[in-house]
Motif scaffolding. Structure first.
Motif, short mmCIF file in Angstrom:
data_model
loop_
_atom_site.label_atom_id
_atom_site.label_comp_id
_atom_site.label_asym_id
_atom_site.label_seq_id
_atom_site.Cartn_x
_atom_site.Cartn_y
_atom_site.Cartn_z
N GLU A 121 0.83 -1.21 0.00
CA GLU A 121 0.00 0.00 0.00
C GLU A 121 0.86 1.25 0.00
OE1 GLU A 121 -3.69 1.96 2.56
OE2 GLU A 121 -2.35 0.53 3.50
N GLU A 122 1.93 1.26 0.79
CA GLU A 122 2.81 2.41 0.85
C GLU A 122 3.54 2.63 -0.47
OE1 GLU A 122 3.93 2.46 5.63
OE2 GLU A 122 5.01 1.12 4.26
N LYS A 123 3.96 1.56 -1.11
CA LYS A 123 4.59 1.68 -2.43
C LYS A 123 3.60 2.27 -3.44
CE LYS A 123 7.54 -2.38 -1.62
NZ LYS A 123 7.80 -3.79 -2.03
N ALA A 124 2.35 1.83 -3.34
CA ALA A 124 1.33 2.34 -4.27
C ALA A 124 1.06 3.83 -4.05
CB ALA A 124 0.05 1.53 -4.12
N ILE A 125 1.07 4.24 -2.79
CA ILE A 125 0.85 5.65 -2.48
C ILE A 125 1.97 6.50 -3.07
CG2 ILE A 125 0.88 7.33 -0.58
CD1 ILE A 125 -0.71 5.29 1.06
N LEU A 126 3.22 6.10 -2.87
CA LEU A 126 4.34 6.87 -3.41
C LEU A 126 4.30 6.92 -4.93
CD1 LEU A 126 7.30 5.64 -1.11
CD2 LEU A 126 6.05 7.80 -1.00
N THR A 127 3.97 5.80 -5.56
CA THR A 127 3.89 5.76 -7.02
C THR A 127 2.81 6.69 -7.53
OG1 THR A 127 4.66 3.45 -7.00
CG2 THR A 127 3.57 4.24 -9.00
N LYS A 128 1.65 6.64 -6.90
CA LYS A 128 0.53 7.48 -7.34
C LYS A 128 0.84 8.96 -7.11
CE LYS A 128 -4.51 7.83 -6.96
NZ LYS A 128 -5.73 7.28 -6.32
N TRP A 129 1.48 9.26 -5.99
CA TRP A 129 1.82 10.66 -5.68
C TRP A 129 2.77 11.22 -6.73
CZ3 TRP A 129 6.78 12.19 -3.40
CH2 TRP A 129 6.83 13.56 -3.08
N ILE A 130 3.79 10.46 -7.09
CA ILE A 130 4.74 10.94 -8.11
C ILE A 130 4.04 11.10 -9.45
CG2 ILE A 130 6.83 10.35 -9.41
CD1 ILE A 130 7.89 9.01 -6.87
N ALA A 131 3.18 10.16 -9.79
CA ALA A 131 2.44 10.25 -11.06
C ALA A 131 1.55 11.48 -11.09
CB ALA A 131 1.61 8.98 -11.26
N GLN A 132 1.06 11.90 -9.92
CA GLN A 132 0.20 13.08 -9.85
C GLN A 132 0.99 14.38 -9.79
OE1 GLN A 132 -2.32 12.31 -6.45
NE2 GLN A 132 -3.78 11.10 -7.64
N GLY A 133 2.32 14.30 -9.83
CA GLY A 133 3.12 15.52 -9.87
C GLY A 133 4.06 15.69 -8.69
N ALA A 134 4.01 14.78 -7.72
CA ALA A 134 4.92 14.82 -6.56
C ALA A 134 4.98 16.20 -5.92
CB ALA A 134 6.32 14.36 -6.96
N LYS A 135 3.81 16.74 -5.63
CA LYS A 135 3.76 18.09 -5.05
C LYS A 135 4.08 18.04 -3.56
CE LYS A 135 0.74 22.10 -4.42
NZ LYS A 135 -0.63 22.64 -4.61
N TYR A 136 5.10 18.78 -3.17
CA TYR A 136 5.46 18.91 -1.76
C TYR A 136 4.59 19.97 -1.10
CZ TYR A 136 9.62 15.91 -1.64
OH TYR A 136 10.47 14.83 -1.64
N GLU A 137 4.36 19.82 0.19
CA GLU A 137 3.60 20.79 0.98
C GLU A 137 4.38 21.11 2.25
OE1 GLU A 137 -0.78 18.84 -0.10
OE2 GLU A 137 0.30 18.31 1.74
N PRO A 138 4.27 22.34 2.75
CA PRO A 138 4.88 22.63 4.06
C PRO A 138 4.25 21.72 5.12
CG PRO A 138 4.11 24.64 2.98
CD PRO A 138 3.55 23.49 2.20
N HIS A 139 5.01 21.37 6.13
CA HIS A 139 4.45 20.55 7.20
C HIS A 139 3.23 21.25 7.79
CE1 HIS A 139 4.14 17.66 10.35
NE2 HIS A 139 4.47 18.49 11.30
N TRP A 140 2.14 20.52 7.91
CA TRP A 140 0.86 21.13 8.29
C TRP A 140 0.95 21.96 9.57
CZ3 TRP A 140 -1.42 20.35 12.96
CH2 TRP A 140 -0.95 19.27 13.73
#
Length: 772
Positions: A121-140
């Motif tokens: 599941e964690e591998k899938a999340i990282l893969t999907k995040w990068i495919a969506q543009g790998a947008k970083y966010e400031p720590h909430w």
């Protein structure tokens, strides 16, 4: 207590257990993650598995790769300039994906020797995040909170205030519905224990249950917020945070007199001192332009850490250690950051450098405090700098201090050098004797840059703490208050809002509460009333199989959590319900019953506290808040019930379930004595109607009227015990001798002994010490 005593309790005594509150967060929130969030889905995976080697600390960073920033993650790899760890929008060409799916032990990440492994599941999340543009966010937690519009909900009738819109929206999305409102008796007990730490009196029970007006509950909340017991209840939380104790710690562990500070905390909560002033006075009351002895006394907050009185120590080593404690307490309790590791190296997970750490340390480093002021034979009950409390102070600005004799009191407080400034250096590996580069008072830029117009002292630090752009201060405190009433905070890791901390279950609610708290003058009582008047708080504690299946840890708050009382309030409930409680507020700590030999076996044998001297008379029956805390030997019964040992700042207590807790409730002299006193009083009043006596005992202890089945069961038990004691009168006297209260005429009768057994049985019900 006679061993046979415990054999006669009926089946109705259920083993005590701790019921959880809200849960910890996993990195995958239970939402439909069409759009992967860096903060809520990706960062927790990277932080747990990658940042130790590829995070903020340059000293442990491997291969020159940094994954906690987009610049580092997008950059060409040091070992292969044609490759990139992350290629936004292209998971296939991202080296991080190649590594996490590799079967090659020499290539796979995390490496096998780390004992870390990503789930599918964690591998899938990282893969999907990068495919969506790998947008970083400031720590909430480092983003200034905003009040967002209330979320849309289907059930428009359930919410009582804004809080409920946020919680209901989460419930509806998860397929849950909220519980109905709790029955009035249960709600009364909950509110009374949450606001005062005491069970409601019989008079209050009757008054509230008979009040059918729409504002009955709000009136009750207002009444209990105005009760002086409110300040005592809140002080229990703050004593843990301020690491209050009555001794110095370390081996000799001699007495100290910081208790006037505890009196001030009670006074501050009862007078609803706004939170910004409450903290400012504690951080820097001595530096305020209009300072007085009350504000200086508040700074004792900084001086509650341990002190050594052992000859031969290195003075500078301990002076540094004391300021380390001040720095760690400030950051953990007020900022919600775990920064301790930055004493020795840059933080491996959060953007807190070692320079940041010692720059904060510098705010506390300009005091004449000493690391060593003589051994136990030469020591004083307060350490330099000291404030003397005189008799005339008690008639004026310090009138809230409960001091009966005429002797002056010494309290350790804060004070800065007037004409000099002690230099502060980054200490190599955190060692007191390894200074390197000089630093000056400053705050982490990642949280909020320090305004150069502010004074570079503790007062400037306080002003920075309450700057409206500080993202942490309001969030951290409202989270602490939420934790007090729901068993866990919206952020479960209440002392760590950093990247290794838990994510908020309701981030928008946390931000709404934080901004609302600040906009309304940091009003603590208003914040508490807002929470308590919500439909979320007033739900019943009933749990259905469906809810347990969908949300086993009650993350979505679709029922009220069942919480075992804190150690202090278990004592308070027993004493209050029995009529033994001494309601005196403030004053020096007291030494209640304790097994002999504990202190003597764990002390150096020197100083005023070498032997345990139990208090006598009414002092034995004071609230748990006032129990004497010796750091090397914390009071045993509170520790059994997860009380804090107070050797460092603690913002969250555990709730465990052990057989020793049940044994304490059965055999602690305080419990048995309370049962004796209650039983005698009830028997005297209702000698011809024992069922009436049992009903009153039940109501006083469990805070609700009993059912007929419960009365029948208890009445049968009473009859059995009455027959036993009638036949074996020799068993009565040993029971009646437990505790210091003398045996009164008529107390050693079979009916009193039998009623006493009933009361002990009631004290040992799980419901008795559980807030539902």
């Amino acid at each position: 207590m006679p061993k046979r005593f415990i054999y006669f309790l009926p089946v109705l005594i259920i083993g005590m257990y701790a019921c959880g509150g809200t849960s910890s967060n996993s990195s995958r929130d239970l939402v439909d993650a069409d759009q992967i969030s860096y903060n809520f889905h990706v960062r927790p995976i990277l932080s747990d598995n990658c940042f130790a080697c590829h995070g903020p600390d340059p000293n442990t960073r491997e291969a020159g790769l940094r994954l906690d920033t987009e610049e580092g993650a997008y950059a060409a790899l040091k070992e292969n300039p044609n490759a990139h760890a992350i290629v936004p929008g292209n998971a296939k060409n991202s080296e991080i994906i190649k590594r996490i799916v590799s079967d090659d032990p020499g290539e796979v990440m995390p490496p096998p020797q780390s004992n870390l492994k990503l789930t599918e599941e964690e591998k899938a999340i990282l893969t999907k995040w990068i495919a969506q543009g790998a947008k970083y966010e400031p720590h909430w937690a480092f983003v200034v909170p905003e009040k967002r519009p209330l979320p849309s909900i289907k059930d428009k009738n359930w919410p009582a205030n804004e809080i409920d819109h946020f919680t209901l929206a989460k419930m509806e999305k998860a397929g849950l519905t909220p519980n109905n409102r709790a029955e009035k008796a249960h709600l009364l007990k909950r509110i009374s224990l949450d606001l005062t730490g005491l069970p409601p009196s019989l008079e209050l029970i009757r008054e509230y249950l008979q009040d059918n007006s729409e504002d009955a509950t709000e009136t009750l909340i207002d009444k209990l917020l105005a009760d002086p017991a409110f300040g005592e209840r809140m002080a229990v939380l703050w004593m843990d945070i301020s690491r209050y104790a009555d001794s110095y710690g370390y081996q000799d562990d001699n007495i100290r007199t910081q208790w006037p500070y505890r009196d001030w905390v009670i006074h501050a909560f009862n007078n609803n001192l706004p939170y910004d002033r409450f903290i400012t006075w504690q951080l820097a009351g001595d530096l305020l332009p209009d300072t007085n002895k009350e504000k200086i006394l508040a700074t004792a907050f900084n001086r509650n850490h341990k002190y050594t009185e052992e000859g031969g120590v290195i003075e500078e080593e301990y002076r540094v250690e004391y300021n380390v404690d001040k720095t760690n307490t400030f950051t953990k309790a007020i900022l919600g950051l775990s920064v301790e590791c930055a004493q020795c190296h840059d933080h491996k997970y959060d953007p807190i450098s070692q320079e940041d750490y010692f720059s904060m340390f510098a705010f506390f480093n300009n005091t004449p405090e000493k690391g060593y002021e003589g051994d136990v034979g030469q020591s004083k009950p307060a350490k330099t700098p000291i404030m003397w409390i005189e008799k005339n102070d008690l008639d004026g600005v310090l009138s809230f201090i409960n001091h009966r004799d005429t002797a002056r009191i010494m309290v350790s407080v804060m004070e800065d050098f007037k004409d000099t400034l002690r230099s502060t250096y980054i200490l190599d590996r955190g060692l007191y004797d390894a200074p390197s580069r000089e630093v000056f008072p400053n705050t982490p830029v990642s949280v909020l840059p320090f305004d150069e117009n502010l004074p570079k002292n503790r007062l400037g630090l306080a002003k920075w703490t309450f700057d409206e752009k500080n993202p942490l201060t309001a969030r951290v405190f409202v989270n602490l208050i939420w934790q007090e009433f729901f068993g866990a905070g919206i952020v479960k890791s209440a002392g760590d809002f950093g990247m290794q901390g838990d994510l908020p279950t309701h981030p928008e609610l946390l931000d709404w509460l934080a901004v609302d708290f600040r906009e309304n003058g940091w009003d603590i009582k208003r914040l508490i009333k807002t929470i308590m008047t919500s439909a979320t708080y007033q739900q019943s504690a009933e749990v259905t199989p469906k809810k347990l299946e969908l949300d086993p840890e009650n993350r979505y708050l679709s029922w009220s959590p069942r919480l075992r009382l804190s150690a202090e309030h278990i004592r308070d409930l027993v004493l209050a319900s029995s009529g033994l409680l001494n309601r005196e507020i403030g004053g020096p700590s007291v030494k209640p019953y304790q097994p002999p030999g504990l202190w003597e076996a764990a002390t150096s044998g020197r100083g005023e506290l070498a032997a345990y001297r139990q208090d006598k008379g009414e002092s034995l029956y004071r609230r748990g808040l006032y129990t004497f805390i010796k750091l090397t030997v914390p009071p045993p019964v509170p520790i059994l019930f997860d009380g804090s040992n107070r050797d460092m700042c603690e913002v969250t207590r555990g709730r465990t379930n052990t057989p020793l807790q049940a044994l304490a409730m059965l055999n602690d002299p305080m419990v048995v004595e309370a049962a004796r006193i209650m039983a005698f009083g009830l028997t005297q009043q209702y000698r011809d109607t024992p069922d009436t006596a049992i009903e009153e005992a039940f109501t006083r202890i469990l805070c609700r009227p009993p059912s007929k089945q419960e009365i029948d069961l208890l009445s049968g038990y009473f009859d059995d015990e009455l027959n036993r004691f009638t036949e074996r009168r020799e068993d009565i006297t040993p029971l009646m001798k437990i505790g210091d209260r003398p045996i009164e005429n008529g107390m050693d009768e079979p009916d009193v002994a039998a009623m006493m057994q009933v009361v002990v049985a009631l004290f040992n019900l799980e419901e008795a010490i559980t807030r539902t």
